[in-house]
Design an enzyme around this catalytic site. Sequence first.
Site, mmCIF file in Angstrom:
data_model
loop_
_atom_site.group_PDB
_atom_site.id
_atom_site.type_symbol
_atom_site.label_atom_id
_atom_site.label_comp_id
_atom_site.label_asym_id
_atom_site.label_seq_id
_atom_site.Cartn_x
_atom_site.Cartn_y
_atom_site.Cartn_z
ATOM 1 N N ARG A 124 -17.677 -6.155 14.913
ATOM 2 C CA ARG A 124 -16.440 -6.940 14.880
ATOM 3 C C ARG A 124 -15.650 -6.890 16.188
ATOM 4 O O ARG A 124 -15.204 -7.915 16.697
ATOM 5 C CB ARG A 124 -15.522 -6.380 13.787
ATOM 6 C CG ARG A 124 -15.382 -7.297 12.629
ATOM 7 C CD ARG A 124 -14.438 -6.752 11.586
ATOM 8 N NE ARG A 124 -14.788 -7.442 10.332
ATOM 9 C CZ ARG A 124 -14.152 -7.304 9.198
ATOM 10 N NH1 ARG A 124 -13.130 -6.493 9.107
ATOM 11 N NH2 ARG A 124 -14.522 -7.963 8.123
ATOM 12 N N GLU A 207 -3.274 0.852 2.615
ATOM 13 C CA GLU A 207 -3.342 0.593 4.057
ATOM 14 C C GLU A 207 -2.268 1.345 4.844
ATOM 15 O O GLU A 207 -2.439 1.626 6.028
ATOM 16 C CB GLU A 207 -3.256 -0.921 4.324
ATOM 17 C CG GLU A 207 -3.722 -1.260 5.723
ATOM 18 C CD GLU A 207 -3.971 -2.746 5.944
ATOM 19 O OE1 GLU A 207 -4.301 -3.462 4.987
ATOM 20 O OE2 GLU A 207 -3.822 -3.171 7.108
ATOM 21 N N SER A 223 -11.544 -0.683 2.566
ATOM 22 C CA SER A 223 -10.118 -0.426 2.336
ATOM 23 C C SER A 223 -9.790 -0.394 0.851
ATOM 24 O O SER A 223 -9.044 0.474 0.399
ATOM 25 C CB SER A 223 -9.255 -1.454 3.057
ATOM 26 O OG SER A 223 -9.785 -2.730 2.895
ATOM 27 N N LEU A 224 -10.342 -1.332 0.106
ATOM 28 C CA LEU A 224 -10.037 -1.347 -1.325
ATOM 29 C C LEU A 224 -10.644 -0.123 -2.015
ATOM 30 O O LEU A 224 -10.030 0.487 -2.878
ATOM 31 C CB LEU A 224 -10.517 -2.654 -1.959
ATOM 32 C CG LEU A 224 -9.830 -3.910 -1.396
ATOM 33 C CD1 LEU A 224 -10.319 -5.160 -2.110
ATOM 34 C CD2 LEU A 224 -8.304 -3.813 -1.515
HETATM 35 C C1 FAD Z 1 -7.448 -12.136 4.159
HETATM 36 C C2 FAD Z 1 -7.796 -10.714 3.844
HETATM 37 C C3 FAD Z 1 -9.031 -10.416 3.301
HETATM 38 C C4 FAD Z 1 -9.369 -9.084 3.019
HETATM 39 N N1 FAD Z 1 -10.558 -8.809 2.450
HETATM 40 C C5 FAD Z 1 -10.857 -7.540 2.103
HETATM 41 C C6 FAD Z 1 -12.073 -7.236 1.436
HETATM 42 O O1 FAD Z 1 -12.889 -8.120 1.165
HETATM 43 N N2 FAD Z 1 -12.324 -5.936 1.104
HETATM 44 C C7 FAD Z 1 -11.438 -4.929 1.397
HETATM 45 O O2 FAD Z 1 -11.696 -3.770 1.068
HETATM 46 N N3 FAD Z 1 -10.276 -5.185 2.035
HETATM 47 C C8 FAD Z 1 -9.960 -6.466 2.374
HETATM 48 N N4 FAD Z 1 -8.784 -6.725 3.014
HETATM 49 C C9 FAD Z 1 -7.841 -5.619 3.253
HETATM 50 C C10 FAD Z 1 -7.134 -5.271 1.966
HETATM 51 O O3 FAD Z 1 -6.826 -6.447 1.255
HETATM 52 C C11 FAD Z 1 -5.843 -4.497 2.233
HETATM 53 O O4 FAD Z 1 -6.106 -3.402 3.054
HETATM 54 C C12 FAD Z 1 -5.258 -4.025 0.907
HETATM 55 O O5 FAD Z 1 -4.911 -5.136 0.085
HETATM 56 C C13 FAD Z 1 -4.018 -3.182 1.128
HETATM 57 O O6 FAD Z 1 -3.575 -2.776 -0.149
HETATM 58 P P1 FAD Z 1 -2.244 -1.961 -0.310
HETATM 59 O O7 FAD Z 1 -2.070 -1.730 -1.780
HETATM 60 O O8 FAD Z 1 -2.241 -0.796 0.599
HETATM 61 O O9 FAD Z 1 -1.113 -2.941 0.226
HETATM 62 P P2 FAD Z 1 -0.709 -4.406 -0.284
HETATM 63 O O10 FAD Z 1 -1.731 -4.984 -1.179
HETATM 64 O O11 FAD Z 1 -0.329 -5.165 0.946
HETATM 65 O O12 FAD Z 1 0.566 -4.116 -1.168
HETATM 66 C C14 FAD Z 1 1.742 -3.598 -0.591
HETATM 67 C C15 FAD Z 1 2.920 -4.001 -1.453
HETATM 68 O O13 FAD Z 1 4.079 -3.309 -1.003
HETATM 69 C C16 FAD Z 1 5.153 -4.220 -0.944
HETATM 70 N N5 FAD Z 1 6.134 -3.769 0.061
HETATM 71 C C17 FAD Z 1 5.968 -3.704 1.413
HETATM 72 N N6 FAD Z 1 7.091 -3.241 2.003
HETATM 73 C C18 FAD Z 1 7.971 -2.997 1.009
HETATM 74 C C19 FAD Z 1 9.321 -2.526 0.986
HETATM 75 N N7 FAD Z 1 9.956 -2.189 2.094
HETATM 76 N N8 FAD Z 1 9.912 -2.409 -0.207
HETATM 77 C C20 FAD Z 1 9.256 -2.726 -1.362
HETATM 78 N N9 FAD Z 1 7.995 -3.195 -1.401
HETATM 79 C C21 FAD Z 1 7.374 -3.324 -0.221
HETATM 80 C C22 FAD Z 1 4.527 -5.549 -0.577
HETATM 81 O O14 FAD Z 1 5.362 -6.621 -0.929
HETATM 82 C C23 FAD Z 1 3.237 -5.498 -1.385
HETATM 83 O O15 FAD Z 1 3.439 -5.969 -2.671
HETATM 84 C C24 FAD Z 1 -8.437 -8.047 3.316
HETATM 85 C C25 FAD Z 1 -7.198 -8.353 3.872
HETATM 86 C C26 FAD Z 1 -6.879 -9.666 4.134
HETATM 87 C C27 FAD Z 1 -5.532 -9.963 4.735
#
Ligand code: FAD
Length: 379
Positions: A124, A207, A223-224
């Site tokens: 990548r 993340e 990541s998931l």
């Molecule tokens: C287009 C795309 C495709 C992807 N495809 C893949 C894949 O195929 N496989 C894979 O493993 N990973 C993939 N990823 C990466 C993966 O989706 C992310 O790393 C993962 O969703 C992060 O999950 P999380 O729960 O840490 O955060 P998020 O899912 O981003 O959730 C964080 C939450 O916290 C909330 N939040 C943030 N700041 C605050 C605040 N100050 N106060 C209150 N709430 C707040 C947000 O609103 C959100 O609801 C992809 C990412 C993208 C963008």
Amino acid sequence: FMGESLMGEGRYVTGVLARKRGGLERMAFPAHAVVLASGGIGHLFGVTTNPGEANGHGLAMAARAGAVIADAEFVQFHPTALNVGKDPAPLATEALRGDGALLINAAGERFMEGVHDLAEMAPRDIVARAIHREVEAGRGALLDCRDAVGKSFAERYPTVFAACQEAGIDPATQPIPVAPAEHYHMGGVLTDANGRTSLDGLWAAGEVAATGAHGANRLASNSLLEAVVFAARIAEDIQGLMPTPRSAYWNEMDSEPGLPSQRNTDEREAITVLRETLSRNVGVERSADSLRQALVDIGQAEARCQRVSIRNMMASGRIIAAAALKRAESRGGHFRADYPDADPAQARRSYITLDEVNAIAEAAADQAAGNSVSNAMGS
Ligand SMILES: Cc1cc2nc3c(=O)[nH]c(=O)nc-3n(C[C@H](O)[C@H](O)[C@H](O)COP(=O)(O)OP(=O)(O)OC[C@H]3O[C@@H](n4cnc5c(N)ncnc54)[C@H](O)[C@@H]3O)c2cc1C
């Protein structure tokens, strides 16, 4: 909508301060265990695949409370986001290249052949840099799926097809303009194998966390997997803690009295500066000069910001730039044009606190001020 961590004595997180989006009132949520799961930092960059919520609030909240941040310089750029001016930028999945789609410039030349033995299938970061260089040189970069996928595009890749159609492109008959876009943050709040951060009472998952699972360059889909595994470990770890009273209390700590909740013009412009400087100066290719420039830009932008949430975005941008300045080598997602090789002596994780970040930013500002004085004296 969280803004700050409530801190007890020493390094103990005792809850969060929050404000409803669009509201003035703040409330405090006391808690024995706070789990940060606020996602990544993508939206701090001008070109990103991430949604607006991925804006580094959580990273900054933890850093401001004193948490150690790890590997913040390691940011992954997806090589082939659709370069059609959309924010966030839609993805042209890597499966397309797996299917034989070719990368060409506007003159129709394949540019990956001379870059890596695996050409389009190179890792990548290598593909992202090659595309970045074509775009920077004005030659453009396009993903040509006409022979490899052609007429079956709509059926086999409906999401990419819909994004192309929206931009007025028919990928069955036209090459798709692409550019690298910020996609994933390998760095974050340092945790141990149970998701515990360096602060008592604070865990981090997803993340926003830096468990070390992704090294310097995440493999797709890990990541998931990481989020699921560590969320379960954290749940186990905090089981058995004393329950906290459930009631939130309002307006106990009113550190932003009278601030309207909508971003003002200054703050909107500051965010634009932040996003532009991160993409330009802390992007696919960085150097000491570009990173110092980013730190100066962020400092000037932050001076126009009042709201904690916006200052959190600035702090997260500064953390990434300062960590990238500290790592004088290239490794994984971090490429320094002034140190293009990996240095075995630096093959280890990095750790930084907000105090150190601020000291690095101050030194960059002093150096920039010194340069402008000596330039003025020379002219
Ligand atoms: C287009 C795309 C495709 C992807 N495809 C893949 C894949 O195929 N496989 C894979 O493993 N990973 C993939 N990823 C990466 C993966 O989706 C992310 O790393 C993962 O969703 C992060 O999950 P999380 O729960 O840490 O955060 P998020 O899912 O981003 O959730 C964080 C939450 O916290 C909330 N939040 C943030 N700041 C605050 C605040 N100050 N106060 C209150 N709430 C707040 C947000 O609103 C959100 O609801 C992809 C990412 C993208 C963008």
